[in-house]
Design an enzyme around this catalytic site. Structure first.
Site, mmCIF file in Angstrom:
data_model
loop_
_atom_site.group_PDB
_atom_site.id
_atom_site.type_symbol
_atom_site.label_atom_id
_atom_site.label_comp_id
_atom_site.label_asym_id
_atom_site.label_seq_id
_atom_site.Cartn_x
_atom_site.Cartn_y
_atom_site.Cartn_z
ATOM 1 C CB CYS A 1 47.028 46.019 34.345
ATOM 2 S SG CYS A 1 46.031 45.786 35.845
ATOM 3 C CB CYS B 1 50.400 49.538 41.511
ATOM 4 S SG CYS B 1 50.184 48.080 40.470
#
EC number: 2.8.1.13
Length: 362
Positions: free
Chosen positions: A110, A206
């Site tokens: 990410c 997440c």
């Protein structure tokens, strides 16, 4: 701005330093029953607040509202950008790695692909000079070149997850909270009246809302899973499993077999679909190789260097000798064997507190 205390205080510190700050929230729509869909709602619009009991995420609708309220308090522009496609690539990588018997690190990817990748594209589109985040790491100038170094707070240091950033981006990054310890950041948030001062840190990935990685992988791969045997290092079959995506090297709990003594996953064999169990001493490895390496300093090929090497985020860096190989590869030899070296995780090399570079463990 993720809606957490670190990125919120980072924005405050940048303002205090005289910068013009633009708040950006990344939404991807996969993280919880409440999608981060801010649409074109005005800053004062109320969003449904859903806080999952298993985590404080970084991309939920509640986080989006927290980030927006902090931006309002700081009186800075705030935008939510749609990165659904990019997060889809990260989820595909996550599922593919587990299905191949490897242990992925989506947080590193990410940072590589999105936070210090796509966000630079967005920064360019709005004429921003820098991209800043709330990571606990620092940027210094060493020998006239920008260098990534560990944060002041050893317990929160995040330099490990930033090793894959493209080297030219170092001169356009800002990491304001890296000069502080976590308690000081919370105190600052309280002093300026931020509603996120006591907010818990994100603990889960997440997009895995259930906390079950194997369930996520099977769903992402449309049920594509192959059962196999659980065997000991001597070859004895002691049970079966529903798919290698449910295991990682070094795992002790949740093995699904009772052997009367502690056993660990010491190896995963994607070709045979076997999960191999053994004693803790069988987890030790004195050396490893890594691929797809990224270097943040000049490292000559085939010239060994002394330093420290870290094999996962929550592991201490260990004394080692590392050698850059041809083809963006790396060899690391430790002074003492390291336990639970998991293929798919990152190994990051340090020269003191400075990140030299790293790669993905073979």
């Amino acid at each position: 701005m993720s809606g957490g205390v670190d990125s919120s205080v980072a924005a405050h510190l940048l303002l205090e330093a005289g910068h013009h700050v633009i708040g950006v929230f990344m939404r991807h729509g996969h993280q919880s029953p409440a999608v981060c869909d801010l649409g074109d709602a005005p800053a004062s619009a109320e969003l449904p607040i859903v806080r999952l009991d298993h985590k404080q995420g970084c991309c939920t609708a509640a986080d989006a509202e927290d980030a927006r309220r902090v931006a309002d308090r700081l009186q800075i522009p705030f935008y939510a950008i749609d990165l659904n496609a990019e997060f889809g690539q990260i989820m595909d990588y996550f599922a593919a790695e587990y299905a191949a018997g490897r242990t992925p690190n989506p947080c590193v990817q990410c940072n590589n692909w999105i936070k210090f990748g796509k966000l630079f594209d967005y920064a360019d589109s709005v004429g921003a000079e820098y991209v800043a985040t709330g990571h606990y790491a620092r940027l210094q100038t060493i020998d006239g070149q920008p260098a990534l170094v560990r944060g002041i707070d050893d317990a929160k240091d995040q330099s490990y997850v930033l090793f894959g950033i493209q080297r030219p981006y170092l001169q356009r990054m800002m990491l304001p909270v890296g000069e502080y310890r976590k308690p000081a950041i919370r105190e600052l948030a309280t002093e300026v009246g931020m509603n996120v001062a006591d907010k818990k840190d994100s603990q889960e990935i997440c997009f895995v809302t259930s906390g079950r990685y194997d369930e996520f992988v099977r769903h992402r791969r449309e049920g594509e899973s192959v059962p196999g045997d659980m065997v000991t290092t001597s070859g004895e079959v002691v049970g079966t499993h529903q798919g290698i995506e449910g295991f990682t090297v070094g795992q002790r709990k949740g093995l699904g077999v009772a052997l009367g003594e502690r056993k660990f996953v010491v190896r995963i064999e994607p070709d045979t679909h076997r999960v191999v169990l053994g004693d803790r001493n069988e987890l030790g490895r004195a050396e490893l190789t890594a691929s797809e390496c990224n270097w943040l300093t000049e490292v000559p090929v085939a010239e060994p260097q002394r330093g420290l090497a870290q094999i996962r985020y929550n592991a201490p860096a260990a004394p080692a000798r590392f050698t850059r190989l041809e083809g963006d590869r790396l060899q690391v030899t430790f002074d003492e064997p390291q336990f639970a070296v998991a293929p798919g995780q990152a190994v990051v090399c340090y020269d003191g507190p400075r990140v030299v570079g790293g790669g993905w463990i073979d």
